[in-house]
Scaffold this motif. Structure first.
Motif, PDB file in Angstrom:
ATOM      1  N   LEU A 176       0.835  -1.198   0.000  1.00 52.10           N
ATOM      2  CA  LEU A 176       0.000   0.000   0.000  1.00 52.10           C
ATOM      3  C   LEU A 176       0.869   1.246   0.000  1.00 52.10           C
ATOM      4  O   LEU A 176       1.907   1.299   0.670  1.00 52.10           O
ATOM      5  CB  LEU A 176      -0.896  -0.007   1.250  1.00 52.10           C
ATOM      6  N   HIS A 177       0.448   2.243  -0.765  1.00 54.22           N
ATOM      7  CA  HIS A 177       1.042   3.572  -0.667  1.00 54.22           C
ATOM      8  C   HIS A 177       0.138   4.394   0.252  1.00 54.22           C
ATOM      9  O   HIS A 177      -0.898   4.907  -0.183  1.00 54.22           O
ATOM     10  CB  HIS A 177       1.137   4.229  -2.042  1.00 54.22           C
ATOM     11  N   SER A 195      -1.324  -2.416  -4.364  1.00 54.57           N
ATOM     12  CA  SER A 195      -0.764  -3.209  -5.451  1.00 54.57           C
ATOM     13  C   SER A 195      -1.763  -4.192  -6.018  1.00 54.57           C
ATOM     14  O   SER A 195      -1.669  -4.577  -7.189  1.00 54.57           O
ATOM     15  CB  SER A 195       0.471  -3.966  -4.949  1.00 54.57           C
ATOM     16  N   ALA A 196      -2.717  -4.659  -5.213  1.00 51.58           N
ATOM     17  CA  ALA A 196      -3.639  -5.705  -5.668  1.00 51.58           C
ATOM     18  C   ALA A 196      -4.558  -5.207  -6.777  1.00 51.58           C
ATOM     19  O   ALA A 196      -4.821  -5.921  -7.736  1.00 51.58           O
ATOM     20  CB  ALA A 196      -4.457  -6.230  -4.493  1.00 51.58           C
ATOM     21  N   SER A 197      -5.060  -3.977  -6.648  1.00 49.11           N
ATOM     22  CA  SER A 197      -6.001  -3.457  -7.634  1.00 49.11           C
ATOM     23  C   SER A 197      -5.427  -2.313  -8.459  1.00 49.11           C
ATOM     24  O   SER A 197      -5.925  -2.013  -9.545  1.00 49.11           O
ATOM     25  CB  SER A 197      -7.278  -2.969  -6.932  1.00 49.11           C
ATOM     26  N   GLY A 198      -4.393  -1.656  -7.928  1.00 50.51           N
ATOM     27  CA  GLY A 198      -3.846  -0.487  -8.607  1.00 50.51           C
ATOM     28  C   GLY A 198      -4.713   0.737  -8.468  1.00 50.51           C
ATOM     29  O   GLY A 198      -4.436   1.775  -9.054  1.00 50.51           O
ATOM     30  N   GLU A 199      -5.795   0.620  -7.675  1.00 51.61           N
ATOM     31  CA  GLU A 199      -6.727   1.724  -7.498  1.00 51.61           C
ATOM     32  C   GLU A 199      -6.678   2.243  -6.068  1.00 51.61           C
ATOM     33  O   GLU A 199      -6.088   1.622  -5.184  1.00 51.61           O
ATOM     34  CB  GLU A 199      -8.150   1.257  -7.835  1.00 51.61           C
ATOM     35  N   GLY A 228     -11.799  13.038   2.641  1.00 49.64           N
ATOM     36  CA  GLY A 228     -12.780  12.947   1.572  1.00 49.64           C
ATOM     37  C   GLY A 228     -12.705  11.617   0.846  1.00 49.64           C
ATOM     38  O   GLY A 228     -13.735  11.043   0.462  1.00 49.64           O
ATOM     39  N   ALA A 229     -11.487  11.100   0.644  1.00 47.55           N
ATOM     40  CA  ALA A 229     -11.328   9.814  -0.034  1.00 47.55           C
ATOM     41  C   ALA A 229     -11.939   8.685   0.784  1.00 47.55           C
ATOM     42  O   ALA A 229     -12.586   7.784   0.239  1.00 47.55           O
ATOM     43  CB  ALA A 229      -9.844   9.545  -0.286  1.00 47.55           C
ATOM     44  N   VAL A 230     -11.741   8.715   2.107  1.00 44.10           N
ATOM     45  CA  VAL A 230     -12.301   7.674   2.968  1.00 44.10           C
ATOM     46  C   VAL A 230     -13.820   7.736   2.958  1.00 44.10           C
ATOM     47  O   VAL A 230     -14.505   6.708   2.840  1.00 44.10           O
ATOM     48  CB  VAL A 230     -11.757   7.808   4.401  1.00 44.10           C
ATOM     49  N   LEU A 231     -14.377   8.927   3.068  1.00 41.37           N
ATOM     50  CA  LEU A 231     -15.832   9.060   3.090  1.00 41.37           C
ATOM     51  C   LEU A 231     -16.452   8.610   1.773  1.00 41.37           C
ATOM     52  O   LEU A 231     -17.483   7.939   1.751  1.00 41.37           O
ATOM     53  CB  LEU A 231     -16.222  10.508   3.381  1.00 41.37           C
TER      54      LEU A 231
END
Length: 321
Positions: A176-177, A195-199, A228-231
Motif C-alpha cells: 500500500l502507498h 498493489s492488488a487493484s492499482g486503485e 474525503g477519499a475515505v468518506l
C-alpha cells in the motif's frame, strides 16, 4: 521494519523497577515476555536515558533503580492536566483508542500518580461525578503498533506491506502507498493506492494484522484529501441493499452524516436523489423521517413495507398513555 513493541516494554521495565526492590533477570523476562538478553538490552536503554539502573551481582542479584531516584513530578497546569485525562476519556468513549482499555487505564493512572495531590484529588472528583449523555462507543481496536508504523510510512512517503482481512475474513497481503490516516465514526482507516487493484483503496486499521515499511517512495497529489477519499469509499461500499430515495427539497436540506449517503440532482429541480447502502433496512425509516421532508422510495421495494410497519409501530406507541 517489522512491527514490534520494544519501546513499550522498556517503559514497562521502568514501571516495574519504580515499585522498588531488586528484580532478577529471569523474573523480569517472564513479566515482559522476552528473554534475559533482551532484559539486559532494555536496562541499557534506560541507562542511555540517564535513568540510573543498577545491576546487582550475586545469588540474589538483578536490577534495581539507584537508591533515592524518583521520576520528576509532571508539571502541568490545571487546564493541561484536565486536557490530558479528559482527552483519554473522550477518545475511549468515541471508540478512537488504538489500544486496549487496560493501556488507557494504565496511562491515566501514571499521569495521576505524578500530579500534585490537590490537583489529582480535584480531577478524581470530576471523573467520579461527571456523567455523559452518550454511551461509550464499542468499536474494534486497531493495533497501536500498526497505527504508528503506518503513520511513519505516511509521513516518510514509503510503501507499506500489510496483511489484511476483508469483511468476509479473507486474508491477503498487499503493498500500500499510504496517503493518509483518517478517524471516522469510531474507527481508523488508511487510504491510498494498493498493489492488488492499482486503485485507491480504504483499509480499516483493526483488520490489519501485520505491517512492514518497505523500500522505495511515492508522491501524493497536491489536491488529495484523505478524509474525503475515505468518506467517498465508505459511501460506495457494496452492501446488501442499495437504497435510492427521491426527496422533495434541496441538497442543503439533506442533513445526513458524510460518508453515509450521497445526494444527487433529480430530473425534477424541486427534488434530489439520496443514495445509500446498508446491510439491514430496519434503521432506514427513522433516518428518512428525520429529514422532515416528503420522500418517495425508488428502491428497494421491500423498504416501503419496512417504512409502513415502522410508522404503524410509532403511531401505536404514541397513543399509549
Amino acid at each position: 521494519m517489522i512491527v514490534t513493541r520494544p519501546a513499550a516494554r522498556v517503559l514497562a521495565l521502568l514501571e516495574i523497577l519504580q515499585n522498588g526492590g531488586t528484580h532478577t533477570a529471569p523474573a523480569l523476562a517472564e513479566r515482559l515476555g522476552v528473554d534475559e538478553r533482551t532484559v539486559r538490552r532494555y536496562a541499557d536503554h534506560l541507562l542511555d536515558l540517564d535513568i540510573p539502573v543498577e545491576s546487582v551481582r550475586g545469588r540474589y542479584g538483578g536490577y534495581r533503580l539507584a537508591p533515592g531516584f524518583r521520576m520528576p513530578p509532571l508539571m502541568l497546569t490545571d487546564e493541561e492536566a484536565l486536557a490530558v485525562l479528559l482527552g483519554l476519556v473522550a477518545a475511549r468513549r468515541a471508540g478512537l483508542m488504538a489500544m486496549s482499555d487496560e493501556a488507557t487505564d494504565s496511562a491515566a493512572a501514571k499521569v495521576r500518580r505524578v500530579l500534585p495531590k490537590t490537583l489529582a484529588a480535584r480531577l478524581d472528583a470530576l471523573f467520579a461525578t461527571a456523567n455523559f449523555t452518550s454511551g461509550t462507543r464499542e468499536a474494534p481496536t486497531a493495533e497501536a503498533s500498526v497505527m504508528l508504523l503506518l503513520a511513519e510510512a505516511t509521513r516518510q512517503r514509503r510503501p507499506a506491506l500489510i496483511d489484511y482481512s476483508d469483511r468476509s475474513g479473507k486474508r491477503s497481503r498487499r503493498t500500500l502507498h499510504p496517503y493518509g490516516i483518517v478517524a471516522h465514526s469510531g474507527r481508523w482507516y488508511v487510504t491510498g493506492p494498493d498493489s492488488a487493484s492499482g486503485e485507491m483503496r480504504t483499509f480499516r486499521l483493526d483488520r490489519i494484522g501485520y505491517a512492514e515499511i518497505m523500500h522505495g517512495g511515492f508522491t501524493v497529489p497536491d489536491d488529495f484529501e484523505p478524509a474525503g477519499a475515505v468518506l467517498s469509499s465508505l459511501a460506495g461500499t457494496p452492501w446488501q441493499h442499495e437504497v435510492i430515495v427521491a426527496v422533495h427539497g434541496t441538497a442543503e436540506q439533506i442533513r445526513l452524516p458524510r460518508g453515509l449517503a450521497t445526494v444527487e440532482p433529480d430530473d425534477d429541480p424541486e427534488w434530489v436523489v439520496v443514495r445509500l447502502r446498508a446491510e439491514r433496512l430496519d434503521w432506514i425509516p427513522a433516518v428518512l423521517a428525520g429529514l422532515g421532508l416528503p420522500f418517495t422510495i425508488r428502491q428497494p421495494p421491500e423498504l416501503r413495507d419496512t417504512v409502513r410497519e415502522w410508522a404503524i409501530r410509532i403511531a401505536a406507541w404514541s397513543a399509549v398513555e
